[in-house]
Design an enzyme around this catalytic site. Structure first.
Site, short mmCIF file in Angstrom:
data_model
loop_
_atom_site.label_atom_id
_atom_site.label_comp_id
_atom_site.label_asym_id
_atom_site.label_seq_id
_atom_site.Cartn_x
_atom_site.Cartn_y
_atom_site.Cartn_z
N GLY A 125 -15.28 1.26 -0.22
CA GLY A 125 -15.99 1.22 1.06
C GLY A 125 -17.22 2.11 1.04
N GLU A 134 -5.21 -0.34 -0.06
CA GLU A 134 -4.28 0.80 -0.16
C GLU A 134 -2.93 0.39 -0.70
OE1 GLU A 134 -6.42 3.53 0.77
OE2 GLU A 134 -5.14 3.92 -0.93
C1 LIG Z 1 2.65 2.40 -7.33
C2 LIG Z 1 1.97 1.46 -8.28
C3 LIG Z 1 2.03 0.04 -7.78
C4 LIG Z 1 2.64 1.51 -9.65
O1 LIG Z 1 2.54 2.85 -10.11
P1 LIG Z 1 2.71 3.13 -11.68
O2 LIG Z 1 1.86 2.16 -12.42
O3 LIG Z 1 2.50 4.57 -11.91
O4 LIG Z 1 4.18 2.75 -12.08
P2 LIG Z 1 5.58 2.99 -11.38
O5 LIG Z 1 5.77 2.02 -10.29
O6 LIG Z 1 6.59 3.01 -12.47
O7 LIG Z 1 5.53 4.49 -10.77
C5 LIG Z 1 5.82 5.58 -11.60
C6 LIG Z 1 6.51 6.65 -10.79
O8 LIG Z 1 5.57 7.15 -9.83
C7 LIG Z 1 6.10 7.05 -8.54
N1 LIG Z 1 4.97 6.82 -7.65
C8 LIG Z 1 4.14 5.75 -7.64
N2 LIG Z 1 3.19 5.90 -6.71
C9 LIG Z 1 3.41 7.10 -6.11
C10 LIG Z 1 2.77 7.82 -5.05
N3 LIG Z 1 1.69 7.29 -4.41
N4 LIG Z 1 3.27 9.02 -4.70
C11 LIG Z 1 4.37 9.51 -5.34
N5 LIG Z 1 5.05 8.88 -6.34
C12 LIG Z 1 4.55 7.70 -6.71
C13 LIG Z 1 7.07 5.91 -8.58
O9 LIG Z 1 8.01 5.96 -7.55
C14 LIG Z 1 7.67 6.13 -9.96
O10 LIG Z 1 8.59 7.19 -9.82
P3 LIG Z 1 9.86 7.28 -10.81
O11 LIG Z 1 9.26 7.53 -12.17
O12 LIG Z 1 10.67 8.40 -10.26
O13 LIG Z 1 10.53 5.94 -10.72
C15 LIG Z 1 0.48 1.91 -8.44
O14 LIG Z 1 -0.09 1.15 -9.47
C16 LIG Z 1 -0.29 1.72 -7.15
O15 LIG Z 1 -0.21 2.55 -6.28
N6 LIG Z 1 -1.03 0.58 -7.06
C17 LIG Z 1 -1.77 0.29 -5.83
C18 LIG Z 1 -3.20 0.75 -5.95
C19 LIG Z 1 -3.76 1.11 -4.60
O16 LIG Z 1 -3.06 1.44 -3.67
N7 LIG Z 1 -5.10 1.07 -4.52
C20 LIG Z 1 -5.81 1.52 -3.37
C21 LIG Z 1 -7.25 1.76 -3.75
S1 LIG Z 1 -8.09 2.69 -2.51
C22 LIG Z 1 -8.23 1.58 -1.20
O17 LIG Z 1 -7.77 0.47 -1.19
C23 LIG Z 1 -8.95 2.17 -0.03
C24 LIG Z 1 -8.92 1.28 1.19
C25 LIG Z 1 -9.47 2.04 2.36
C26 LIG Z 1 -9.91 1.11 3.50
C27 LIG Z 1 -10.31 1.87 4.73
C28 LIG Z 1 -9.17 2.71 5.28
C29 LIG Z 1 -9.15 2.80 6.76
C30 LIG Z 1 -7.74 2.81 7.28
C31 LIG Z 1 -7.31 4.04 7.92
C32 LIG Z 1 -8.24 4.46 9.07
C33 LIG Z 1 -7.53 4.73 10.34
C34 LIG Z 1 -7.64 6.16 10.83
C35 LIG Z 1 -6.65 6.55 11.88
C36 LIG Z 1 -6.37 5.53 12.93
C37 LIG Z 1 -6.27 6.16 14.32
O18 LIG Z 1 -6.13 7.38 14.41
O19 LIG Z 1 -6.32 5.38 15.27
C1 FAD Z 2 -11.33 -4.33 3.01
C2 FAD Z 2 -10.98 -3.69 1.69
C3 FAD Z 2 -11.38 -2.38 1.43
C4 FAD Z 2 -11.08 -1.79 0.20
N1 FAD Z 2 -11.54 -0.51 -0.05
C5 FAD Z 2 -11.29 0.04 -1.27
C6 FAD Z 2 -11.78 1.36 -1.58
O1 FAD Z 2 -12.43 2.00 -0.74
N2 FAD Z 2 -11.55 1.86 -2.82
C7 FAD Z 2 -10.82 1.17 -3.77
O2 FAD Z 2 -10.63 1.69 -4.86
N3 FAD Z 2 -10.33 -0.08 -3.49
C8 FAD Z 2 -10.55 -0.65 -2.28
N4 FAD Z 2 -10.06 -1.90 -1.99
C9 FAD Z 2 -9.36 -2.65 -3.03
C10 FAD Z 2 -7.86 -2.70 -2.76
O3 FAD Z 2 -7.29 -1.44 -2.95
C11 FAD Z 2 -7.24 -3.74 -3.70
O4 FAD Z 2 -7.74 -5.00 -3.31
C12 FAD Z 2 -5.72 -3.72 -3.60
O5 FAD Z 2 -5.23 -2.55 -4.24
C13 FAD Z 2 -5.08 -4.95 -4.25
O6 FAD Z 2 -5.48 -5.08 -5.61
P1 FAD Z 2 -6.18 -6.45 -6.11
O7 FAD Z 2 -7.24 -6.78 -5.16
O8 FAD Z 2 -6.49 -6.28 -7.54
O9 FAD Z 2 -5.04 -7.55 -5.95
P2 FAD Z 2 -4.01 -8.01 -7.11
O10 FAD Z 2 -3.18 -6.85 -7.56
O11 FAD Z 2 -4.71 -8.80 -8.11
O12 FAD Z 2 -3.07 -8.94 -6.20
C14 FAD Z 2 -3.15 -10.37 -6.25
C15 FAD Z 2 -1.71 -10.88 -6.14
O13 FAD Z 2 -1.00 -10.45 -7.30
C16 FAD Z 2 0.24 -9.87 -6.92
N5 FAD Z 2 0.68 -8.83 -7.83
C17 FAD Z 2 -0.09 -7.87 -8.42
N6 FAD Z 2 0.67 -7.02 -9.13
C18 FAD Z 2 1.96 -7.44 -8.98
C19 FAD Z 2 3.23 -6.97 -9.46
N7 FAD Z 2 3.35 -5.88 -10.22
N8 FAD Z 2 4.33 -7.65 -9.07
C20 FAD Z 2 4.24 -8.73 -8.26
N9 FAD Z 2 3.08 -9.23 -7.79
C21 FAD Z 2 1.96 -8.59 -8.15
C22 FAD Z 2 -0.05 -9.24 -5.55
O14 FAD Z 2 1.15 -9.07 -4.81
C23 FAD Z 2 -0.99 -10.28 -4.92
O15 FAD Z 2 -0.22 -11.26 -4.26
C24 FAD Z 2 -10.35 -2.51 -0.77
C25 FAD Z 2 -9.93 -3.83 -0.50
C26 FAD Z 2 -10.23 -4.42 0.72
C27 FAD Z 2 -9.77 -5.82 1.01
#
Ligand SMILES: CC(C)(COP(=O)(O)OP(=O)(O)OC[C@H]1O[C@@H](n2cnc3c(N)ncnc32)[C@H](O)[C@@H]1OP(=O)(O)O)[C@@H](O)C(=O)NCCC(=O)NCCSC(=O)CCCCCCCCCCCCCCC(=O)O
Ligand code: FAD
Length: 616
Positions: free
Chosen positions: A128, A371
């Protein structure tokens, strides 16, 4: 749209910063919430381009950087002297973080990291504000020392000149294009080519690279995931707000709009007198309240855990991770589906932009993806439940939010059905534990047959996500039950207010019961009469809550500017506002539209001429 959003975001940041200093000097947690708060949503209906700066960039600098790094970068970021984002997701990877391709190679000769996005799929994509707003970012990359992978690390990277805002050499940055909503956020892309940063630009609170290239591992690798946990907690609150806004709009509209007599010859009633309309609207009001309370609980837990992590106590991380996942998924799914149900409850006018329900949906819906994609997070929780079930089998204690799993595991059968709140809550928990047990049997059988854990998770995925969903229901309903029935401040409530809360609890428990009746009947015997009795209670409690619907949504306290809806305005002048909005449409500036002479008239004339010819 992006520049308007930046202008509004800056105005809001200044306003809220002054509020913050007035009401919470030196505090840090109020500000990010306020910046994401409903007030901002209204000011910037196309999304806040500073939200990731405030929620992730500044927080990562505070929590993942050393005190020195905070002094160097974090203070300027907190003061909005520099604007950053959190650049983790790539064109080719978002979920699978261990598959991220961006790399940071340590050069001990110069004590620098060389950052690269080696392929197109390695480009950062989505962050973002990255497109045009930010001049810095937290760049998440795979760390390499002597070409040996060390895992993920975060780097403070300046991407634009602070004076000219020109992209720096080696930086390829821009906007990723139009989205279905949030088009004011300028989500961007970022490619780096041999981009060098000093060693001290790697955030080193939890893991370090020493000048000579020695790597000091983090005591808990998952602490690098902590910035995501915070936003998941905020999403729970944000999306309960979006649902509350839509519920306010639909409720107010439902007591203004009259349609279809219920009794022949009677005047047309307010549409909220129709039982089916009550079933569309009132449960969503209650769900918004339920999630707002759960999100507040989660936020408190986050604050406590964050303080503990700061003191290097990581013990509560696993429970917070599990709850943040479950609540982020439950609130984003239920709010997104709920807002669409509320839009449909407003008939044709619900489809008008002037009603703002479409924009609220477009703001809420991406939270199912960002997220952490929801089904991936459900699988995360499913895996955690498998680990906890092994603990149960070994007779060990579970984390507090999973204690009910131990209790239910000791029950040989479900007690006599009474239909009480405790009975309904226990039924949901009992069905959850039954689902966990079944999922564990499938998962464990696969592991025992030499499948890897990852493969066993995949092939047990349907049962794992079901167990996770029911765990979420159990946690949320349990939290609501405690707040209504066992709250320490219950005696301070008036009897009338307590009655309204109890009606909301009744509705929530019965609604969840019917939503998961199939899951419950798999483990509990309930007779047709007992189910019919619950159907009657559902109809009865909707009738009981009908007179309170407007008062409850008024208590959400959204002013007209925040709702920005002709259907949900406080004065109820819906038709006048719809018509006023219609007349403002550019097409109504002229009686004859430009396209008549250019297109429509020749088209109709050509058809008329052809018709004449065919008659000759
Ligand atoms: C978790 C994963 C899917 C997989 O993780 P790994 O690849 O490491 O493998 P494992 O599944 O084996 O995990 C290993 C181990 O770690 C533990 N684990 C995993 N994650 C966590 C964690 N986060 N914390 C602690 N522990 C964790 C897990 O349990 C295992 O433990 P054991 O070994 O004991 O089994 C990982 O790949 C993953 O997280 N993938 C997702 C990636 C992701 O989330 N990407 C986000 C990118 S950033 C983004 O998207 C930003 C978007 C922001 C948009 C704007 C935000 C605005 C919204 C809020 C604003 C509102 C404000 C307030 C509102 C109001 O006040 O009104
Ligand atoms: C509005 C918006 C704002 C964002 N802002 C940020 C930001 O500020 N910073 C940032 O870093 N990212 C940001 N993102 C990216 C966001 O974090 C990713 O889109 C999100 O983590 C999902 O990953 P992907 O898009 O690669 O989807 P994918 O992981 O490719 O998902 C596609 C499909 O594959 C499936 N899949 C993937 N892995 C598995 C699995 N292990 N098992 C089963 N199914 C699986 C999913 O469930 C899904 O149905 C933003 C996205 C959006 C839409």
């Amino acid at each position: 749209m992006a520049s308007m959003s930046v202008k509004h975001a800056i105005a809001a940041a200044k306003k809220l910063r002054s509020l913050q200093e007035r009401f919470n000097p030196g505090g840090s947690d109020i500000y990010p919430a306020l910046m994401g708060d409903e007030a901002i949503t209204a000011l910037i209906p196309s999304g806040n381009p500073l939200s990731v700066h405030i929620l992730m960039f500044t927080r990562a600098l505070r929590e993942q950087g050393t005190d020195e790094q905070y002094e160097k970068f974090g203070r300027r970021a907190d003061n909005n002297e520099i604007i950053g984002t959190f650049a983790q997701t790539e064109l080719g990877h978002g979920t699978y973080l261990r598959g991220l391709e961006a790399r940071a190679d340590y050069d001990r000769g110069t004590e620098e990291f060389v950052l690269n996005t080696p392929k197109l799929s390695s480009y950062k994509w989505w962050p973002g504000g990255l497109g045009q707003t930010c001049n810095y970012c937290i760049f998440v990359a795979q760390l390499y020392i002597d070409n040996e992978a060390k895992g993920m690390a975060m780097f403070v990277v300046q991407i634009r000149d602070e004076e000219t805002h020109m992209p720096l050499p080696g930086v390829h940055v821009g906007e990723i294009g139009k989205k279905m909503g949030l088009n004011g956020v300028n989500n961007g892309f970022l490619g780096l080519k041999d981009y060098r940063v000093p060693r001290l630009n790697m955030l080193m609170r939890h893991q370090q690279v020493l000048p000579d290239g020695r790597f000091v591992k983090s005591p808990v690798s998952q602490v690098s995931y902590f910035p995501m946990v915070f936003v998941r907690c905020m999403v729970a609150r944000q999306n309960s707000n979006y649902l509350a806004q839509a519920a306010t709009i639909a409720t107010r509209y439902s007591v203004i709009r009259r349609q279809s007599p219920i009794e022949e010859g009677q005047p047309e009633p307010k549409i909220l007198e129709h039982l089916t309309q009550q079933m569309k609207v009132i449960p969503e009001i209650v769900t918004a309240v339920v999630y707002r309370l759960a999100a507040a609980n989660l936020q408190n837990m986050y604050n406590e855990t964050a303080e503990a992590v700061y003191r290097k106590d990581f013990s509560r991380l696993p429970e917070l991770h599990a709850l943040a996942c479950i609540l982020k998924v439950a609130t984003s799914y239920d709010s997104t589906y709920g807002i669409e149900r509320l839009r449909q409850a407003c008939g044709g006018h619900g489809y008008l932009t002037a009603g703002n329900l479409g924009n609220i949906f477009a703001m809420a819906a991406p939270a199912c993806t960002y997220e952490g994609e929801n089904s991936v997070l459900y699988l995360q929780v499913g895996k955690i439940l498998m680990k906890n079930w092994s603990q149960v089998l070994a007779g060990r204690e579970l984390m507090p939010s999973m204690a009910y799993i131990s209790e239910c595991s000791k029950m040989t059968s479900f007690p006599q059905w009474t239909g009480s709140w405790e009975c309904l809550l226990k039924a949901i928990q009992y069905a959850c534990v039954g689902s966990i047990r079944l999922a564990f049997q499938s998962y464990n059988a696969r592991v025992q047959s030499a499948q890897s854990q990852t493969a066993a998770v995949n092939y047990s995925g349907l049962e794992l996500t079901k167990a996770a969903e029911l765990h979420g229901r159990s946690y949320v309903a349990g939290n609501f039950y405690q707040q209504i029935v066992n709250s320490p401040n219950k005696h301070q409530r008036s009897p009338q207010f307590q009655k309204v809360l109890e009606n909301m609890l009744e509705l929530h428990l019965i609604q969840i019961f019917f939503r998961h009746l199939g899951d419950i009947l798999r483990f509990i015997r309930i007779t047709e009469d007992e189910i019919s009795a619950l159907q009657r209670r559902l109809e009865e409690v909707l009738k009981e809550l009908r007179p309170d619907a407007v008062a409850i949504t008024d208590a959400f306290d959204f002013n007209d500017k925040i709702l920005s809806s002709a259907l949900g305005c406080y004065d109820g002048n819906v038709y006048e506002r719809l018509f006023e909005a219609a007349l403002k449409h550019p097409l109504n500036r002229k009686s004859v539209p430009d396209f008549f002479e250019a297109h429509l008239k020749p088209f109709m004339k050509e058809n008329a001429d052809n018709a004449k010819k065919s008659k000759l």
